[in-house]
Scaffold this motif. Structure first.
Motif, short mmCIF file in Angstrom:
data_model
loop_
_atom_site.label_atom_id
_atom_site.label_comp_id
_atom_site.label_asym_id
_atom_site.label_seq_id
_atom_site.Cartn_x
_atom_site.Cartn_y
_atom_site.Cartn_z
N ILE A 1 78.87 97.58 23.13
CA ILE A 1 77.76 98.51 23.29
C ILE A 1 78.26 99.96 23.18
O ILE A 1 77.62 100.81 22.53
N ALA B 1 79.00 100.63 19.55
CA ALA B 1 77.77 100.76 18.77
C ALA B 1 77.12 102.13 18.99
O ALA B 1 76.63 102.75 18.04
N HIS B 2 77.13 102.61 20.23
CA HIS B 2 76.59 103.93 20.52
C HIS B 2 77.47 105.03 19.92
O HIS B 2 76.97 105.98 19.30
N ASP C 1 77.17 104.81 16.16
CA ASP C 1 75.82 104.58 15.66
C ASP C 1 75.79 103.34 14.76
O ASP C 1 75.24 103.35 13.65
N ASP C 2 76.38 102.26 15.28
CA ASP C 2 76.56 101.04 14.49
C ASP C 2 75.91 99.87 15.22
O ASP C 2 76.53 98.83 15.46
N TRP C 3 74.62 100.01 15.56
CA TRP C 3 73.93 98.97 16.31
C TRP C 3 73.75 97.70 15.49
O TRP C 3 73.54 96.63 16.05
#
Length: 401
Positions: free
Chosen positions: A328, A331-332, A335-337
């Motif tokens: 998580i 990803a934040h 910016d790779d959700w």
């Protein structure tokens, strides 16, 4: 325990340091010159700067003009975009990268003359991060869950040694575990140590990184060792009437047939050894999903967790939770959700493992918290009586109908 995530998640952490060490393609080696870069992986912060160099390999026989191509226009700014390396006075070119928005992108190049061998190795994978603090937190989380998972085997080994008994440890779980780790270790060792498999991976993913790191190899080999030690305890300590079930034997038989069949195909060159390793990893994934079920059912039938180490579960819960938090955070930060929601297997495997840990914690501290520590023989008798009662109930039901 979602140990297969070790190879998936740590690959993101190593974007900071790992470089591609693949040899130049044969096509490039047959010419007098080609262009490369000082690093194939670079991390830059938003509003921050980093540099890399375009390197000349060999001797130019003409001027070469280069235009850098960004996979995503809005993530970084490059200076310069276009440049020429002169045959008269050739020099390496320094490129400045300025981070604009978080994300992941590849930078490639086009050349004049337009020949693929000139810029075949001129590419760089760029990670634009929001915060350096999050990067360091992610690395710390990674090492903590790596350590937690590594030592999680030993509470069970200790409790077996202390009790001189393995009654309460489900043999189906243990058998699935050892098979899974052997397959996982085979995958890691093959991709890390065998050049032919590495070359096959590089040919399929010419701009990709080898997903297996030394951490993965050490972890899988250590897991095999610790699990074999537990199996040895099952041979020398009291185990009551516990044995591997027919269901588990059947599942493992199917897995064995798949491994044998694919290994034969690889040996006779019908398929690549890399594909054989992929099959091994798929089986390991399946085992990770099902291996906790026998132990949970056994605890339920016995109405006790005696003989099953809660320390193992607490460490596994810690590792699994931190691994998901790391995903998580990454990803934040990048910016790779899509790495989570685009491929839910990665995140879902960890979540599935943690949910089973929660079930075991509830069994130990809530559902069966009043169960006293009985002797191994007593617990065996309890299990036998429970099984006998179930058989009798089934007979009575048949007679009734």
């Amino acid at each position: 325990m979602a140990h297969l995530q070790v190879f998936w998640i740590l690959s993101m952490v190593t974007l900071l340091t790992q470089t591609n060490t693949n040899e130049l393609p044969e096509l490039q080696a047959n010419h007098k010159y080609s262009l490369g870069v000082s690093t194939h992986d670079l991390t830059v912060l938003v509003d921050g700067n980093k540099t890399f160099e375009v390197l000349l390999r060999g001797t130019l026989d003409q001027d070469v003009s280069i235009r850098l191509v960004k996979q995503h226009e809005y993530l970084v700014d490059l200076n310069p975009y276009n440049f020429t390396i002169s045959a008269f006075s050739p020099e390496n070119q320094t490129i400045n990268i300025f981070g604009i928005q978080p994300g992941l992108l590849d930078i490639t190049a086009k050349s004049i003359p337009d020949e693929p061998w000139i810029v075949g190795d001129l590419f760089i994978r760029v990670t634009v991060a929001r915060s350096a603090a999050i990067i360091y937190a992610s690395i710390i989380f990674g090492w903590i869950y790596f350590i937690a998972w590594s030592i999680s085997f030993y509470p069970q080994i200790y409790i077996n040694f202390k009790r001189k008994s393995v009654v309460g440890l489900n043999f189906d779980f243990l058998t699935l575990n050892i098979v899974g780790f052997v397959l996982y270790g085979t995958f890691n060792c093959g991709l890390y140590w065998i050049p032919e498999i590495q070359e096959e991976y590089a040919s399929r993913h010419p701009r990709g990184m080898n997903p297996v790191l030394l951490n993965d190899v050490v972890f899988s080999l250590h897991a095999i060792f610790a699990t074999i030690l537990t199996v040895f305890q099952c041979l020398i300590y009291e185990h009551g009437d516990q044995r591997i079930s027919k269901t588990a034997s059947g599942i493992l038989g199917i897995f064995g047939i798949i491994v044998l069949f694919t290994s034969i195909l690889a040996a006779v060159n019908v398929m690549h050894w890399l594909d054989f390793l992929y099959y091994c990893s798929y089986i390991k994934l399946a085992i990770t999903i099902i291996k906790y079920i026998p132990q949970a059912v056994m605890n339920y039938r016995r109405k006790s967790t005696s003989g099953w180490s809660i320390g193992n579960i607490l460490l596994d819960f810690t590792g699994g939770t931190l691994s998901m938090l790391q995903m998580i955070l990454n990803a934040h930060n990048y910016d790779d959700w899509i790495s989570i929601f685009g491929d839910p297997t990665k995140f879902g495997l960890g979540l599935f493992s943690v949910l089973f840990d929660v079930l075991f914690i509830l069994q130990h501290y809530v559902f069966y918290r009043h169960t006293t520590e009985l002797s191994a023989s007593t617990l065996t008798n309890v299990t036998a009586v429970t099984n006998s009662t179930e058989v009798t109930r089934e007979k009575d039901e048949k007679q009734h109908y």
